[in-house]
Design a protein around this motif. Structure first.
Motif, PDB file in Angstrom:
ATOM      1  N   UNK A   1      46.188  40.240  34.424  1.00 31.40           N
ATOM      2  CA  UNK A   1      46.616  40.672  35.752  1.00 31.40           C
ATOM      3  C   UNK A   1      45.977  42.012  36.112  1.00 31.40           C
ATOM      4  N   UNK A   2      45.983  42.936  35.173  1.00 30.83           N
ATOM      5  CA  UNK A   2      45.364  44.246  35.423  1.00 30.83           C
ATOM      6  C   UNK A   2      43.888  44.085  35.768  1.00 30.83           C
ATOM      7  N   UNK A   3      43.177  43.267  35.002  1.00 33.23           N
ATOM      8  CA  UNK A   3      41.755  43.038  35.262  1.00 33.23           C
ATOM      9  C   UNK A   3      41.531  42.466  36.658  1.00 33.23           C
ATOM     10  N   UNK A   4      42.355  41.492  37.042  1.00 33.29           N
ATOM     11  CA  UNK A   4      42.205  40.858  38.351  1.00 33.29           C
ATOM     12  C   UNK A   4      42.476  41.841  39.484  1.00 33.29           C
ATOM     13  N   UNK A   5      43.468  42.696  39.317  1.00 28.04           N
ATOM     14  CA  UNK A   5      43.779  43.693  40.341  1.00 28.04           C
ATOM     15  C   UNK A   5      42.638  44.684  40.508  1.00 28.04           C
ATOM     16  N   UNK A   6      42.088  45.144  39.392  1.00 31.02           N
ATOM     17  CA  UNK A   6      40.986  46.107  39.443  1.00 31.02           C
ATOM     18  C   UNK A   6      39.726  45.477  40.035  1.00 31.02           C
ATOM     19  N   UNK A   7      39.506  44.198  39.728  1.00 34.90           N
ATOM     20  CA  UNK A   7      38.348  43.500  40.300  1.00 34.90           C
ATOM     21  C   UNK A   7      38.480  43.366  41.811  1.00 34.90           C
ATOM     22  N   UNK A   8      39.673  43.026  42.278  1.00 31.78           N
ATOM     23  CA  UNK A   8      39.895  42.928  43.719  1.00 31.78           C
ATOM     24  C   UNK A   8      39.652  44.279  44.390  1.00 31.78           C
ATOM     25  N   UNK A   9      40.108  45.318  43.755  1.00 32.23           N
ATOM     26  CA  UNK A   9      39.943  46.667  44.296  1.00 32.23           C
ATOM     27  C   UNK A   9      38.477  47.078  44.346  1.00 32.23           C
TER      28      UNK A   9
ATOM     29  N   UNK B   1      51.041  50.652  36.364  1.00 33.88           N
ATOM     30  CA  UNK B   1      50.379  51.764  37.052  1.00 33.88           C
ATOM     31  C   UNK B   1      49.268  51.261  37.969  1.00 33.88           C
ATOM     32  N   UNK B   2      48.511  50.285  37.495  1.00 28.75           N
ATOM     33  CA  UNK B   2      47.446  49.696  38.312  1.00 28.75           C
ATOM     34  C   UNK B   2      48.028  49.019  39.549  1.00 28.75           C
ATOM     35  N   UNK B   3      49.078  48.249  39.357  1.00 22.63           N
ATOM     36  CA  UNK B   3      49.731  47.539  40.455  1.00 22.63           C
ATOM     37  C   UNK B   3      50.343  48.513  41.457  1.00 22.63           C
TER      38      UNK B   3
ATOM     39  N   UNK C   1      57.534  43.329  38.882  1.00 23.94           N
ATOM     40  CA  UNK C   1      56.222  43.106  39.491  1.00 23.94           C
ATOM     41  C   UNK C   1      56.354  43.019  41.005  1.00 23.94           C
ATOM     42  N   UNK C   2      57.357  42.283  41.470  1.00 25.52           N
ATOM     43  CA  UNK C   2      57.524  42.075  42.909  1.00 25.52           C
ATOM     44  C   UNK C   2      57.815  43.382  43.637  1.00 25.52           C
ATOM     45  N   UNK C   3      58.728  44.193  43.108  1.00 30.90           N
ATOM     46  CA  UNK C   3      59.134  45.401  43.821  1.00 30.90           C
ATOM     47  C   UNK C   3      58.120  46.530  43.677  1.00 30.90           C
ATOM     48  N   UNK C   4      57.083  46.316  42.877  1.00 27.79           N
ATOM     49  CA  UNK C   4      56.026  47.323  42.731  1.00 27.79           C
ATOM     50  C   UNK C   4      54.937  47.161  43.778  1.00 27.79           C
ATOM     51  N   UNK C   5      54.991  46.079  44.554  1.00 28.27           N
ATOM     52  CA  UNK C   5      54.038  45.874  45.646  1.00 28.27           C
ATOM     53  C   UNK C   5      54.546  46.620  46.885  1.00 28.27           C
ATOM     54  N   UNK C   6      53.828  46.467  47.999  1.00 22.90           N
ATOM     55  CA  UNK C   6      54.222  47.160  49.226  1.00 22.90           C
ATOM     56  C   UNK C   6      55.127  46.312  50.116  1.00 22.90           C
ATOM     57  N   UNK C   7      54.976  44.999  50.006  1.00 30.13           N
ATOM     58  CA  UNK C   7      55.668  44.108  50.942  1.00 30.13           C
ATOM     59  C   UNK C   7      56.033  42.829  50.218  1.00 30.13           C
ATOM     60  N   UNK C   8      57.291  42.398  50.379  1.00 28.52           N
ATOM     61  CA  UNK C   8      57.800  41.278  49.606  1.00 28.52           C
ATOM     62  C   UNK C   8      58.314  40.166  50.531  1.00 28.52           C
TER      63      UNK C   8
END
Length: 278
Positions: free
Chosen positions: A56-64, A110-112, A134-141
Motif C-alpha cells: 500500500x505504501x509503495x502504491x501511494x508513493x507511486x501515485x504521488x 505517515x505516507x497515507x 486507514x479510512x479516517x486517515x484520508x481526507x474524505x470518506x
C-alpha cells in the motif's frame, strides 16, 4: 543451445510462473480523469499485515510521484473494506516480528496521512479497527449503505487504540463522542457513522461511492495544488510531527503491551473463535 542459455531460459520461465502465481495485494488503475484507484486485494478480509502495508505504501508513493490528480482508496472484495490488523502478526513471542509489523504500520500511515495529493476512500464494506484507521486517515470518506459497520473497536478485542488512533478520532468526532466510542469499542452502521461525522457521505453501492470520491477530488481543479497541499499538511502537522518524534516510544509501548500473557491469551481465544466461524 548452450547450457548457459538453457539455464537462463529456464530461469526466465520460472520467474514468469512465479510472478504469475504470486498474489497481488494491491490493484491500481488510473481513470481518464487522471485519478488513481488503489484497491486492497488480500482475500478473504484484507487483514492488514506487513506485506499489505508495504504494498500500500509503495502504491501511494507511486501515485504521488506519477503526478496522479488524486487517489481513491478502496477494496476489491465485495463486502469488506478491511477487517483490521492481522492477528497472526501480533499473536507471537517474536519481538522482532512484532516490531517490524508496527514500524511498517507507522510508516505506511505517515505516507497515507501526509500524502501531498487529494485522497478519498470508498468504504465498500466492513471496516473495524485497523480498517477504520486507514479510512479516517484520508481526507474524505464515502461509506456504502448496508448492514456493515465501521469504528475503532479495539477495547472489544482486549486491545488499546494508540494515541495516534485516538487523536484522529477526536479530530473527527470531537472529544466526548470519541471518548465514549473508544471506551465502548463502538461500531457504527452507515447512517450512524454519517450522523456522528465519522464519514462524509453515503453511497448506494461501490460504483456510486467511487463516483462521489471522484467528485470530491475533482472539486480541487480550481485550487492551486501547492496551496492545497501546504494547507493540508499544516492542519495535520501536530500529529505528523508527534509520530516522527515518538515512533520508537510508540513501538516499544505496543510491543510491551501485546506480549503480555493475558493479551496473548486473548488473541489466541479470538483466533480460535474465527476458526470456528470458518
Amino acid at each position: 543451445m548452450t547450457i548457459s542459455k538453457i539455464l537462463i531460459a529456464g530461469r526466465q520461465v520460472y520467474l514468469r510462473r512465479f510472478y504469475a502465481t504470486t498474489p497481488k495485494l494491491i490493484e491500481t488503475t488510473r481513470d481518464d480523469t487522471g485519478i488513481d484507484i488503489i484497491s486492497m486485494a488480500k482475500p478473504p478480509v484484507n487483514s492488514i499485515n506487513t506485506e499489505l502495508l508495504s504494498a500500500l505504501k509503495t502504491s501511494l508513493l507511486e501515485a504521488q510521484s506519477n503526478r496522479s490528480k488524486g487517489v481513491i482508496l478502496t477494496s476489491s472484495l465485495p463486502t469488506i473494506f478491511s477487517a483490521g490488523l492481522d492477528i497472526t502478526e501480533m499473536f507471537t513471542n517474536d519481538k522482532k516480528k512484532i516490531t517490524d509489523f508496527w514500524s511498517t504500520l507507522q510508516d505506511t500511515w505517515l505516507t497515507l496521512y501526509s500524502l501531498n495529493i487529494p485522497i478519498a476512500v470508498a468504504i465498500n464494506g466492513s471496516s473495524p479497527a485497523g480498517g477504520c484507521l486507514l479510512a479516517i486517515s484520508t481526507e474524505y470518506r464515502v461509506f456504502v449503505e448496508g448492514k456493515h459497520t465501521i469504528g475503532l473497536n479495539e477495547t472489544q478485542l482486549g486491545m488499546i487504540a494508540p494515541k495516534w488512533f485516538q487523536d484522529l478520532y477526536v479530530s473527527l468526532l470531537g472529544y466526548r463522542q470519541a471518548e465514549l466510542a473508544l471506551l465502548r469499542g463502538s461500531l457504527f452502521k452507515p447512517e450512524e457513522a454519517l450522523q456522528i461525522k465519522l464519514v462524509d457521505e453515503l453511497a448506494k453501492d461501490k460504483t456510486d461511492a467511487i463516483e462521489k470520491c471522484k467528485n470530491y477530488i475533482l472539486s480541487y481543479n480550481n485550487i492551486q495544488s501547492t496551496a492545497g497541499t501546504i494547507t493540508k499538511l499544516d492542519m495535520r502537522n501536530d500529529l505528523i510531527q508527534w509520530m516522527k518524534e515518538n515512533k520508537e516510544v510508540d513501538v516499544n509501548r505496543f510491543v510491551e503491551y501485546i506480549q503480555l500473557p493475558k493479551v496473548q491469551h486473548g488473541l489466541k481465544l479470538y483466533m480460535e473463535q474465527l476458526k470456528r466461524k470458518q
